[in-house]
Design an enzyme around this catalytic site. Sequence first.
Site, PDB file in Angstrom:
ATOM      1  N   HIS A 140       0.821  -1.305   0.032  1.00 45.64           N
ATOM      2  CA  HIS A 140      -0.059  -0.130   0.235  1.00 45.64           C
ATOM      3  C   HIS A 140       1.420   1.432  -0.034  1.00 45.64           C
ATOM      4  O   HIS A 140       0.247   2.670  -0.455  1.00 45.64           O
ATOM      5  CB  HIS A 140      -0.693   0.387   1.237  1.00 45.64           C
ATOM      6  CG  HIS A 140      -0.217   0.620   2.311  1.00 45.64           C
ATOM      7  ND1 HIS A 140      -0.115  -1.140   2.905  1.00 45.64           N
ATOM      8  CD2 HIS A 140      -0.147   1.635   2.948  1.00 45.64           C
ATOM      9  CE1 HIS A 140       1.008   0.577   4.248  1.00 45.64           C
ATOM     10  NE2 HIS A 140       0.536   1.444   4.478  1.00 45.64           N
TER      11      HIS A 140
HETATM   12  C1  UD1 Z   1      -2.545   6.472   5.056  1.00 46.81           C
HETATM   13  C2  UD1 Z   1      -0.682   6.388   5.912  1.00 46.81           C
HETATM   14  C3  UD1 Z   1       0.064   5.896   5.774  1.00 46.81           C
HETATM   15  C4  UD1 Z   1      -0.539   4.448   6.466  1.00 46.81           C
HETATM   16  C5  UD1 Z   1      -2.174   3.645   6.236  1.00 46.81           C
HETATM   17  C6  UD1 Z   1      -2.189   2.769   6.741  1.00 46.81           C
HETATM   18  C7  UD1 Z   1      -1.145   8.954   5.079  1.00 46.81           C
HETATM   19  C8  UD1 Z   1      -0.271  10.163   4.374  1.00 46.81           C
HETATM   20  N1  UD1 Z   1      -0.837   7.776   4.532  1.00 46.81           N
HETATM   21  O1  UD1 Z   1      -2.212   5.554   3.906  1.00 46.81           O
HETATM   22  O2  UD1 Z   1       1.044   6.313   6.479  1.00 46.81           O
HETATM   23  O3  UD1 Z   1       0.094   3.189   6.241  1.00 46.81           O
HETATM   24  O4  UD1 Z   1      -2.794   4.945   6.127  1.00 46.81           O
HETATM   25  O5  UD1 Z   1      -3.067   1.913   5.889  1.00 46.81           O
HETATM   26  O6  UD1 Z   1      -1.858   9.417   6.341  1.00 46.81           O
HETATM   27  N2  UD1 Z   1      -9.213   4.801   0.776  1.00 46.81           N
HETATM   28  C9  UD1 Z   1     -10.521   3.950   0.791  1.00 46.81           C
HETATM   29  N3  UD1 Z   1     -11.038   3.368   1.644  1.00 46.81           N
HETATM   30  C10 UD1 Z   1     -10.629   4.217   3.074  1.00 46.81           C
HETATM   31  C11 UD1 Z   1      -9.189   4.679   2.799  1.00 46.81           C
HETATM   32  C12 UD1 Z   1      -8.472   5.430   1.906  1.00 46.81           C
HETATM   33  O7  UD1 Z   1     -11.136   3.976  -0.506  1.00 46.81           O
HETATM   34  O8  UD1 Z   1     -11.118   3.696   3.398  1.00 46.81           O
HETATM   35  C13 UD1 Z   1      -8.552   4.567  -0.577  1.00 46.81           C
HETATM   36  C14 UD1 Z   1      -9.151   6.537  -1.234  1.00 46.81           C
HETATM   37  O9  UD1 Z   1      -8.714   6.334  -2.550  1.00 46.81           O
HETATM   38  C15 UD1 Z   1      -7.467   7.166  -0.733  1.00 46.81           C
HETATM   39  C16 UD1 Z   1      -6.376   6.030  -0.721  1.00 46.81           C
HETATM   40  O10 UD1 Z   1      -7.176   4.390  -0.178  1.00 46.81           O
HETATM   41  O11 UD1 Z   1      -7.078   8.203  -1.901  1.00 46.81           O
HETATM   42  C17 UD1 Z   1      -4.970   6.585   0.043  1.00 46.81           C
HETATM   43  O12 UD1 Z   1      -5.354   7.123   1.205  1.00 46.81           O
HETATM   44  P1  UD1 Z   1      -4.973   7.327   2.108  1.00 46.81           P
HETATM   45  O13 UD1 Z   1      -5.019   7.128   3.430  1.00 46.81           O
HETATM   46  O14 UD1 Z   1      -4.596   8.939   1.956  1.00 46.81           O
HETATM   47  O15 UD1 Z   1      -3.404   7.229   2.457  1.00 46.81           O
HETATM   48  P2  UD1 Z   1      -3.033   4.960   2.469  1.00 46.81           P
HETATM   49  O16 UD1 Z   1      -2.472   4.787   1.610  1.00 46.81           O
HETATM   50  O17 UD1 Z   1      -4.295   5.142   2.973  1.00 46.81           O
HETATM   51  N1  UDP Z   2      -4.044  -5.122   8.670  1.00 42.47           N
HETATM   52  C1  UDP Z   2      -4.755  -5.509   8.813  1.00 42.47           C
HETATM   53  N2  UDP Z   2      -5.859  -6.113   7.936  1.00 42.47           N
HETATM   54  C2  UDP Z   2      -5.422  -6.062   6.208  1.00 42.47           C
HETATM   55  C3  UDP Z   2      -4.006  -5.627   6.465  1.00 42.47           C
HETATM   56  C4  UDP Z   2      -3.653  -5.079   7.524  1.00 42.47           C
HETATM   57  O1  UDP Z   2      -5.890  -5.772  10.513  1.00 42.47           O
HETATM   58  O2  UDP Z   2      -5.507  -6.321   5.743  1.00 42.47           O
HETATM   59  C5  UDP Z   2      -3.363  -4.619  10.110  1.00 42.47           C
HETATM   60  C6  UDP Z   2      -1.277  -4.931   9.887  1.00 42.47           C
HETATM   61  O3  UDP Z   2      -1.706  -6.759  11.110  1.00 42.47           O
HETATM   62  C7  UDP Z   2      -1.027  -4.417  10.571  1.00 42.47           C
HETATM   63  C8  UDP Z   2      -2.080  -2.786  10.598  1.00 42.47           C
HETATM   64  O4  UDP Z   2      -2.417  -3.103   9.415  1.00 42.47           O
HETATM   65  O5  UDP Z   2      -1.330  -4.146  12.507  1.00 42.47           O
HETATM   66  C9  UDP Z   2      -0.923  -2.464   9.724  1.00 42.47           C
HETATM   67  O6  UDP Z   2      -0.920  -1.368   8.929  1.00 42.47           O
HETATM   68  P1  UDP Z   2      -0.792  -0.553   7.433  1.00 42.47           P
HETATM   69  O7  UDP Z   2      -0.297  -1.764   6.954  1.00 42.47           O
HETATM   70  O8  UDP Z   2      -1.545  -0.487   6.853  1.00 42.47           O
HETATM   71  O9  UDP Z   2      -0.166   0.674   7.829  1.00 42.47           O
HETATM   72  P2  UDP Z   2       1.490   0.640   8.556  1.00 42.47           P
HETATM   73  O10 UDP Z   2       1.939  -0.603   9.365  1.00 42.47           O
HETATM   74  O11 UDP Z   2       2.300   0.519   7.113  1.00 42.47           O
HETATM   75  O12 UDP Z   2       1.845   2.556   8.588  1.00 42.47           O
END
Ligand code: UD1
Ligand code: UDP
Length: 353
Positions: A203
């Site tokens: 991601h």
């Molecule tokens: C965010 C964090 C990242 C973290 C990740 C955990 C920032 C800059 N990034 O990244 O550090 O590792 O969360 O998962 O804060 N979207 C959906 N549904 C949701 C959420 C997101 O469809 O419930 C889609 C949308 O298209 C959105 C994209 O995912 O634009 C990215 O979501 P966003 O929260 O901006 O960043 P993450 O990649 O989730």
């Molecule tokens: N995780 C989860 N379901 C998923 C993928 C990840 O519960 O489908 C959990 C995972 O076990 C960990 C956390 O989400 O505890 C990690 O989050 P993510 O990878 O989204 O973000 P990051 O840690 O890179 O910021």
Amino acid sequence: MKILTVVGARPQFIKAAAVSNIIRKEHNEILVHTGQHYDENMSKVFFEELKIPKPDYNLEIGSGSHGEQTGKMLIELEKIYLKEKPDLVLVYGDTNSTLAGALCASKLLIPVAHVEAGLRSFNSNMPEEQNRVLTDHISKLLFVPTQAAKKNLHNEGVQSGVYNVGDVMFDAVLNFKKLAEQKSNIINLLNMEDKEYILTTIHRAENTNDINRLKNIIEALNESNKTVILPLHPRTKKYVDSYGLKFNNNIKLIDPVGYLDMITLEMNSQKIVTDSGGVQKEAFFMKKPCITMRDETEWVETVENGWNVIVGTDKNKILDAILNFKTSEDQQNIFGDGKASCKILDIINCIVK
Ligand code: UD1
Ligand code: UDP
């Protein structure tokens, strides 16, 4: 004491699941969900299955560009801080919700406690690196999970208020492992009993937003001929669809799963291939070989210990690691004793008056 906690993204719910109920034993906690993550399987599932207290406020900010998302959070958080007048604002990790929560408090002269402080990738292009550096430099209490994180802060001249308490995600795994064993049915649902599989997550923005990097990753997984279980983050799904990338049949694409299913999938996997921060640590907790599809990691000790290998997005390096990476025999204690949340509470009690 009134402690206002800001969460917004999946990993923050899991960290709050470890910390919130401990804090509430002695303090009044106000929980604010920014709404950065909003799909049921990115948000609600964690609150329900991990019994995280219901947020007092949900700002429902949703997705957007960095400036838009962070700016909207600041506007809404300021109103809540002014109304609630917390003694301390608690933030986790490195997302836009972290930065907004900390910056808004700092401007109002409310002390900030940062859980998972001090991590550095030294890649300033990463939004997470920007968020964590800025947050650390405006925090009064910096709860670092590792010695490397403490050293990073020391090198930046941040020495006061720094406490190595261990990692709250280790607390979470210890707290919920048994419940996962009782409740999760994911291995049966996916027909994976007694079968070997690789668990993958993707991601990170630097991987999804670059077609070549994402294509290399998917080609490596396709060509590995291993069974790969891939709970697909909505960001990644969006880019895979828009680039028209295809997965082979050896890859089982599933929707994002809840935490109990996720740690069950981790526990039963052969290897873990990821670009997630949290999943790298969980691989270590579960004693699974971790292959990290990034050019660097904040969790350097997992690599130094021989449990994690950094392969970037070079197709051959990913393939080689999937086939050949073997971990060292033993593990050092990197992430503390699983009582980080209690230590955080004790330190808050001592320091914040
Ligand atoms: C965010 C964090 C990242 C973290 C990740 C955990 C920032 C800059 N990034 O990244 O550090 O590792 O969360 O998962 O804060 N979207 C959906 N549904 C949701 C959420 C997101 O469809 O419930 C889609 C949308 O298209 C959105 C994209 O995912 O634009 C990215 O979501 P966003 O929260 O901006 O960043 P993450 O990649 O989730
Ligand atoms: N995780 C989860 N379901 C998923 C993928 C990840 O519960 O489908 C959990 C995972 O076990 C960990 C956390 O989400 O505890 C990690 O989050 P993510 O990878 O989204 O973000 P990051 O840690 O890179 O910021």
